[in-house]
Motif scaffolding. Sequence first.
Motif, PDB file in Angstrom:
ATOM      1  N   MET A   1     -12.654 -20.893  11.573  1.00  0.00           N
ATOM      2  CA  MET A   1     -11.915 -21.973  11.867  1.00  0.00           C
ATOM      3  C   MET A   1     -10.645 -21.250  12.622  1.00  0.00           C
ATOM      4  O   MET A   1      -9.981 -21.703  13.659  1.00  0.00           O
ATOM      5  CB  MET A   1     -11.174 -22.979  10.827  1.00  0.00           C
ATOM      6  CG  MET A   1     -10.251 -24.127  11.282  1.00  0.00           C
ATOM      7  SD  MET A   1      -9.904 -25.124  10.087  1.00  0.00           S
ATOM      8  CE  MET A   1     -10.533 -25.057   8.578  1.00  0.00           C
ATOM      9  N   GLU A   2     -10.066 -20.095  12.105  1.00  0.00           N
ATOM     10  CA  GLU A   2      -8.955 -19.309  12.647  1.00  0.00           C
ATOM     11  C   GLU A   2      -9.189 -19.052  14.170  1.00  0.00           C
ATOM     12  O   GLU A   2      -8.086 -19.051  14.979  1.00  0.00           O
ATOM     13  CB  GLU A   2      -8.645 -18.178  12.201  1.00  0.00           C
ATOM     14  CG  GLU A   2      -7.468 -17.587  12.307  1.00  0.00           C
ATOM     15  CD  GLU A   2      -6.701 -16.668  11.280  1.00  0.00           C
ATOM     16  OE1 GLU A   2      -6.259 -15.332  11.734  1.00  0.00           O
ATOM     17  OE2 GLU A   2      -7.110 -16.760   9.954  1.00  0.00           O
ATOM     18  N   GLY A 161      -2.085 -29.836   6.736  1.00  0.00           N
ATOM     19  CA  GLY A 161      -1.891 -31.354   6.684  1.00  0.00           C
ATOM     20  C   GLY A 161      -1.881 -31.848   8.248  1.00  0.00           C
ATOM     21  O   GLY A 161      -2.132 -33.238   8.426  1.00  0.00           O
ATOM     22  N   VAL A 162      -1.302 -31.344   9.165  1.00  0.00           N
ATOM     23  CA  VAL A 162      -0.968 -31.863  10.467  1.00  0.00           C
ATOM     24  C   VAL A 162      -2.450 -31.453  11.233  1.00  0.00           C
ATOM     25  O   VAL A 162      -3.309 -30.473  11.052  1.00  0.00           O
ATOM     26  CB  VAL A 162      -0.028 -30.620  11.116  1.00  0.00           C
ATOM     27  CG1 VAL A 162      -0.040 -31.239  12.692  1.00  0.00           C
ATOM     28  CG2 VAL A 162       1.254 -30.599  10.524  1.00  0.00           C
ATOM     29  N   ASP A 163      -2.752 -32.537  11.829  1.00  0.00           N
ATOM     30  CA  ASP A 163      -4.133 -32.662  12.458  1.00  0.00           C
ATOM     31  C   ASP A 163      -4.182 -32.447  13.993  1.00  0.00           C
ATOM     32  O   ASP A 163      -3.249 -32.743  14.518  1.00  0.00           O
ATOM     33  CB  ASP A 163      -4.892 -33.771  12.118  1.00  0.00           C
ATOM     34  CG  ASP A 163      -4.361 -35.286  12.772  1.00  0.00           C
ATOM     35  OD1 ASP A 163      -3.160 -35.352  12.942  1.00  0.00           O
ATOM     36  OD2 ASP A 163      -5.134 -36.021  13.219  1.00  0.00           O
ATOM     37  N   LYS A 167      -8.923 -33.305  12.969  1.00  0.00           N
ATOM     38  CA  LYS A 167      -9.385 -31.878  12.397  1.00  0.00           C
ATOM     39  C   LYS A 167      -8.276 -31.137  12.027  1.00  0.00           C
ATOM     40  O   LYS A 167      -7.158 -31.327  12.313  1.00  0.00           O
ATOM     41  CB  LYS A 167     -10.167 -31.307  13.535  1.00  0.00           C
ATOM     42  CG  LYS A 167     -11.416 -31.923  13.764  1.00  0.00           C
ATOM     43  CD  LYS A 167     -12.312 -31.093  15.002  1.00  0.00           C
ATOM     44  CE  LYS A 167     -13.810 -31.977  15.137  1.00  0.00           C
ATOM     45  NZ  LYS A 167     -14.402 -31.029  16.175  1.00  0.00           N
ATOM     46  N   TYR A 168      -8.413 -29.867  11.245  1.00  0.00           N
ATOM     47  CA  TYR A 168      -7.731 -28.998  10.893  1.00  0.00           C
ATOM     48  C   TYR A 168      -6.716 -29.289   9.681  1.00  0.00           C
ATOM     49  O   TYR A 168      -5.889 -28.071   9.819  1.00  0.00           O
ATOM     50  CB  TYR A 168      -7.067 -28.126  12.307  1.00  0.00           C
ATOM     51  CG  TYR A 168      -8.158 -28.018  13.315  1.00  0.00           C
ATOM     52  CD1 TYR A 168      -9.299 -27.189  13.072  1.00  0.00           C
ATOM     53  CD2 TYR A 168      -7.840 -28.541  14.596  1.00  0.00           C
ATOM     54  CE1 TYR A 168      -9.953 -26.716  14.174  1.00  0.00           C
ATOM     55  CE2 TYR A 168      -8.882 -28.338  15.653  1.00  0.00           C
ATOM     56  CZ  TYR A 168      -9.902 -27.263  15.396  1.00  0.00           C
ATOM     57  OH  TYR A 168     -10.714 -27.084  16.327  1.00  0.00           O
ATOM     58  N   LYS A 179      -6.795 -24.651  23.869  1.00  0.00           N
ATOM     59  CA  LYS A 179      -6.863 -25.816  24.730  1.00  0.00           C
ATOM     60  C   LYS A 179      -8.076 -26.566  24.643  1.00  0.00           C
ATOM     61  O   LYS A 179      -8.435 -27.686  24.460  1.00  0.00           O
ATOM     62  CB  LYS A 179      -6.446 -25.520  26.141  1.00  0.00           C
ATOM     63  CG  LYS A 179      -5.099 -25.325  26.515  1.00  0.00           C
ATOM     64  CD  LYS A 179      -4.631 -25.131  27.814  1.00  0.00           C
ATOM     65  CE  LYS A 179      -3.173 -25.014  28.254  1.00  0.00           C
ATOM     66  NZ  LYS A 179      -2.336 -25.635  27.459  1.00  0.00           N
ATOM     67  N   GLU A 180      -9.272 -25.388  24.541  1.00  0.00           N
ATOM     68  CA  GLU A 180     -10.509 -26.025  24.438  1.00  0.00           C
ATOM     69  C   GLU A 180     -10.742 -26.812  23.034  1.00  0.00           C
ATOM     70  O   GLU A 180     -12.040 -27.545  23.105  1.00  0.00           O
ATOM     71  CB  GLU A 180     -11.616 -24.922  24.780  1.00  0.00           C
ATOM     72  CG  GLU A 180     -11.688 -23.906  23.579  1.00  0.00           C
ATOM     73  CD  GLU A 180     -10.634 -22.556  23.980  1.00  0.00           C
ATOM     74  OE1 GLU A 180     -11.119 -21.511  23.763  1.00  0.00           O
ATOM     75  OE2 GLU A 180      -9.621 -22.839  24.923  1.00  0.00           O
ATOM     76  N   PHE A 181      -9.974 -26.739  22.132  1.00  0.00           N
ATOM     77  CA  PHE A 181     -10.270 -27.350  20.931  1.00  0.00           C
ATOM     78  C   PHE A 181      -9.209 -28.507  20.744  1.00  0.00           C
ATOM     79  O   PHE A 181      -9.098 -28.923  19.448  1.00  0.00           O
ATOM     80  CB  PHE A 181     -10.053 -26.470  19.759  1.00  0.00           C
ATOM     81  CG  PHE A 181     -11.268 -25.317  19.814  1.00  0.00           C
ATOM     82  CD1 PHE A 181     -12.503 -25.513  19.581  1.00  0.00           C
ATOM     83  CD2 PHE A 181     -10.879 -24.055  20.117  1.00  0.00           C
ATOM     84  CE1 PHE A 181     -13.763 -24.695  19.758  1.00  0.00           C
ATOM     85  CE2 PHE A 181     -11.695 -23.188  20.266  1.00  0.00           C
ATOM     86  CZ  PHE A 181     -13.317 -23.578  20.079  1.00  0.00           C
ATOM     87  N   GLN A 182      -8.411 -28.781  21.541  1.00  0.00           N
ATOM     88  CA  GLN A 182      -7.500 -29.632  21.331  1.00  0.00           C
ATOM     89  C   GLN A 182      -7.990 -31.339  21.467  1.00  0.00           C
ATOM     90  O   GLN A 182      -8.718 -31.605  22.246  1.00  0.00           O
ATOM     91  CB  GLN A 182      -6.341 -29.710  22.337  1.00  0.00           C
ATOM     92  CG  GLN A 182      -5.550 -28.402  22.045  1.00  0.00           C
ATOM     93  CD  GLN A 182      -4.352 -28.177  23.348  1.00  0.00           C
ATOM     94  OE1 GLN A 182      -4.072 -29.048  24.147  1.00  0.00           O
ATOM     95  NE2 GLN A 182      -3.660 -27.119  23.164  1.00  0.00           N
TER      96      GLN A 182
END
Length: 182
Positions: A1-2, A161-163, A167-168, A179-182
């Motif tokens: 995930m990192e 906790g912030v999504d 996700k995440y 950017k590609e995962f936003q």
Amino acid sequence: MENNFEKILVTNDQINKRIIELAHDINEYYKNTNNILMVPILDGSIVFAGQLIPHLNIDMTLKSTRVSLYNNNTSIDRSKINDVKIDFDLNLIRNKDILIIEDLIDTGNTLNILKNFFIKNGAKSVKICILFKKEINPRDVEVDIDWFGFLVPNQWIAGFGVDSKAKYRNFKHLGIVKKEFQ
């Protein structure tokens, strides 16, 4: 995930240390108060509240809530909110010292609506504790924050906790999402 993050802004160790400091300040403030209602805002504050609560030595009741903002079932223009749904038993509010727990403040709209809701419905006082405060100036609505953990840049962030598009939340640090995962 990192690998989905450009950069780690705040590490898990830094977060945990700051949560203990926030708990100390909250304990000190409420040490002579016995009618506290702690209100974590779902879903974002679950992780933060879960880490904060064990460090609190105050007489309190816990009741989470969800705030839903609607604008004719379309995308939300938060400056023109038509309907707000707050899931809360009004009998719990009267004459209580309320402590709102939230993961992040950006526009200020949700916190402003919730704080005004509690005041309007008979809360004795309303205080706010935020873990992450985005550097936004000016905000849509300025809200007094009584305690906050970290000032963070106004970027696409997630973690602790912030999504980011749901996700995440389980990422143990706070980071800037690529950017590609936003």
